[in-house]
Motif scaffolding. Structure first.
Motif, mmCIF file in Angstrom:
data_model
loop_
_atom_site.group_PDB
_atom_site.id
_atom_site.type_symbol
_atom_site.label_atom_id
_atom_site.label_comp_id
_atom_site.label_asym_id
_atom_site.label_seq_id
_atom_site.Cartn_x
_atom_site.Cartn_y
_atom_site.Cartn_z
ATOM 1 N N TYR A 24 1.047 -1.184 -0.237
ATOM 2 C CA TYR A 24 0.342 -0.099 -0.121
ATOM 3 C C TYR A 24 0.501 1.365 0.267
ATOM 4 C CZ TYR A 24 -3.308 3.815 1.666
ATOM 5 O OH TYR A 24 -3.784 4.732 1.987
ATOM 6 N N ILE A 27 2.631 2.184 -3.489
ATOM 7 C CA ILE A 27 1.501 2.329 -4.022
ATOM 8 C C ILE A 27 1.745 3.571 -4.014
ATOM 9 C CG2 ILE A 27 -0.807 2.370 -4.695
ATOM 10 C CD1 ILE A 27 -0.307 -1.344 -4.682
ATOM 11 N N LEU A 47 -6.298 6.410 -8.154
ATOM 12 C CA LEU A 47 -6.224 5.624 -8.121
ATOM 13 C C LEU A 47 -8.050 4.644 -8.512
ATOM 14 C CD1 LEU A 47 -4.444 4.169 -4.772
ATOM 15 C CD2 LEU A 47 -3.808 4.389 -7.801
ATOM 16 N N SER A 54 -3.503 4.153 -12.388
ATOM 17 C CA SER A 54 -3.671 2.464 -11.473
ATOM 18 C C SER A 54 -2.802 1.896 -11.646
ATOM 19 C CB SER A 54 -5.693 1.698 -10.788
ATOM 20 O OG SER A 54 -6.110 2.583 -10.401
ATOM 21 N N GLU A 55 -2.959 1.199 -12.638
ATOM 22 C CA GLU A 55 -1.717 -0.030 -13.198
ATOM 23 C C GLU A 55 0.189 0.997 -13.480
ATOM 24 O OE1 GLU A 55 -3.091 -0.655 -17.415
ATOM 25 O OE2 GLU A 55 -4.963 -1.752 -17.074
ATOM 26 N N CYS A 57 0.916 2.310 -11.086
ATOM 27 C CA CYS A 57 1.052 2.113 -9.242
ATOM 28 C C CYS A 57 0.924 1.470 -8.662
ATOM 29 C CB CYS A 57 -0.224 3.473 -8.850
ATOM 30 S SG CYS A 57 -0.358 5.094 -8.792
ATOM 31 N N TYR A 58 0.302 0.335 -9.452
ATOM 32 C CA TYR A 58 0.410 -1.021 -9.070
ATOM 33 C C TYR A 58 1.268 -1.664 -9.726
ATOM 34 C CZ TYR A 58 -3.908 -1.292 -6.470
ATOM 35 O OH TYR A 58 -4.836 -0.856 -5.056
ATOM 36 N N SER A 59 2.418 -1.334 -10.373
ATOM 37 C CA SER A 59 3.642 -1.892 -11.108
ATOM 38 C C SER A 59 4.311 -2.085 -10.183
ATOM 39 C CB SER A 59 3.939 -1.601 -12.952
ATOM 40 O OG SER A 59 4.199 0.232 -12.029
ATOM 41 N N LYS A 62 4.467 -5.717 -8.487
ATOM 42 C CA LYS A 62 4.017 -6.752 -9.451
ATOM 43 C C LYS A 62 5.241 -7.533 -9.133
ATOM 44 C CE LYS A 62 4.253 -8.821 -13.855
ATOM 45 N NZ LYS A 62 4.347 -7.830 -15.131
#
Length: 74
Positions: A24, A27, A47, A54-55, A57-59, A62
């Motif tokens: 979190y 992100i 987000l 979002s993609e 930030c979430y990358s 991963k």
């Protein structure tokens, strides 16, 4: 301590909730960087509304989840 873990001098364990909290923070920090902002609230709002944002930030997490699931060996 973390350096010793990273160098395989000692073995350490953590819980899923710690991994989730770290994810979190990563992100949100990535979102702050992308938006050039200091407002986590703006990141959270974006987000929810912007899939592309979002993609991005979430990358950043991963690999963290692949490692924690055992998919990628450390």
């Amino acid at each position: 301590f973390l350096e010793r873990v990273e160098n395989n001098e000692i073995e350490a364990f953590t819980s899923p909730s710690v991994i989730d909290e770290a994810a979190y923070i990563l992100i949100i920090n990535k979102g702050l960087e992308i938006l050039d902002s200091k407002s986590p609230r703006k990141v959270r709002q974006r987000l929810e509304k912007d899939r592309n944002f979002s993609e991005k930030c979430y990358s950043v997490i991963k690999d963290l989840y692949l490692i924690s699931s055992g998919t990628i060996p450390v």
